[in-house]
Design a protein around this motif. Structure first.
Motif, PDB file in Angstrom:
ATOM      1  N   SER A 171      84.667  43.820  12.794  1.00  0.00           N
ATOM      2  CA  SER A 171      85.571  44.158  11.700  1.00  0.00           C
ATOM      3  C   SER A 171      86.143  45.554  11.909  1.00  0.00           C
ATOM      4  N   ASP A 172      87.345  45.750  11.430  1.00  0.00           N
ATOM      5  CA  ASP A 172      88.008  47.053  11.456  1.00  0.00           C
ATOM      6  C   ASP A 172      88.218  47.591  12.868  1.00  0.00           C
ATOM      7  N   LEU A 173      88.373  46.686  13.834  1.00  0.00           N
ATOM      8  CA  LEU A 173      88.507  47.075  15.239  1.00  0.00           C
ATOM      9  C   LEU A 173      89.937  47.496  15.566  1.00  0.00           C
ATOM     10  N   ILE A 174      90.064  48.652  16.189  1.00  0.00           N
ATOM     11  CA  ILE A 174      91.320  49.134  16.733  1.00  0.00           C
ATOM     12  C   ILE A 174      91.104  49.270  18.246  1.00  0.00           C
ATOM     13  N   ILE A 175      91.830  48.501  19.020  1.00  0.00           N
ATOM     14  CA  ILE A 175      91.697  48.544  20.474  1.00  0.00           C
ATOM     15  C   ILE A 175      92.671  49.585  21.010  1.00  0.00           C
TER      16      ILE A 175
ATOM     17  N   GLY B  13      87.968  47.905  28.295  1.00  0.00           N
ATOM     18  CA  GLY B  13      86.823  47.940  29.205  1.00  0.00           C
ATOM     19  C   GLY B  13      85.497  47.908  28.469  1.00  0.00           C
ATOM     20  N   THR B  14      85.425  48.599  27.339  1.00  0.00           N
ATOM     21  CA  THR B  14      84.196  48.587  26.533  1.00  0.00           C
ATOM     22  C   THR B  14      83.936  47.194  25.982  1.00  0.00           C
ATOM     23  N   ILE B  15      84.972  46.572  25.476  1.00  0.00           N
ATOM     24  CA  ILE B  15      84.823  45.214  24.938  1.00  0.00           C
ATOM     25  C   ILE B  15      84.361  44.266  26.033  1.00  0.00           C
TER      26      ILE B  15
ATOM     27  N   MET C  31      80.864  42.061  26.154  1.00  0.00           N
ATOM     28  CA  MET C  31      80.858  40.608  26.354  1.00  0.00           C
ATOM     29  C   MET C  31      80.037  40.220  27.584  1.00  0.00           C
ATOM     30  N   ASP C  32      80.124  41.012  28.645  1.00  0.00           N
ATOM     31  CA  ASP C  32      79.310  40.758  29.834  1.00  0.00           C
ATOM     32  C   ASP C  32      77.823  40.876  29.500  1.00  0.00           C
ATOM     33  N   HIS C  33      77.472  41.891  28.707  1.00  0.00           N
ATOM     34  CA  HIS C  33      76.073  42.061  28.287  1.00  0.00           C
ATOM     35  C   HIS C  33      75.602  40.850  27.488  1.00  0.00           C
ATOM     36  N   TRP C  34      76.452  40.353  26.630  1.00  0.00           N
ATOM     37  CA  TRP C  34      76.089  39.210  25.791  1.00  0.00           C
ATOM     38  C   TRP C  34      75.887  37.926  26.597  1.00  0.00           C
TER      39      TRP C  34
END
Length: 121
Positions: free
Chosen positions: A78-82, A54-56, A60-63
């Motif tokens: 980088s170094d992303l853990i979902i 949901g955060t991602i 993306m919606d903001h972008w």
């Protein structure tokens, strides 16, 4: 165990320790994102960024409006853990699993050993 250590949350767990910056409105039970320094007993330190889907999606919606990343058509970090569920418990569980499966080293970038930091027991 989660403790407040100045501007950080310190999470002590058998086999590792995590430091997460304390952000305003950032509750350990409901946090949907966090940056963490993971310290192993030998002093090895790794860096991770945790985010829920949901955060991602929200980023993306903001972008879309800002034009970043082709107007939100892609996301990279980088170094992303979902994590599927919010909260520090989900983050700790992911780290524990990555250590157990040997994936932590490939998932999270190494940081220099900080001789001034207290090493995890």
């Amino acid at each position: 165990m989660i403790e407040i250590d100045g501007p950080f949350y310190r999470i002590s767990n058998p086999g590792f320790e995590m430091l997460i910056p304390r952000w305003e409105g950032h509750d350990p039970e409901t946090a949907e994102e966090a940056d963490a320094t993971i310290t192993l007993p030998d002093g090895t330190r790794r860096y991770a960024t945790f985010m829920t889907l949901g955060t991602i999606s929200g980023v993306m919606d903001h972008w879309r409006g800002t034009g970043e990343c082709l107007n939100g058509r892609y996301f990279r970090c980088s170094d992303l853990i979902i994590i599927r569920e919010p909260g520090f418990v989900s983050m700790v569980d992911a780290v524990r699993d990555m250590i157990a499966t040997g994936e932590l080293e490939s998932a999270c970038s190494a940081l220099p050993i900080d001789d001034n930091d207290q090493q995890a027991d």
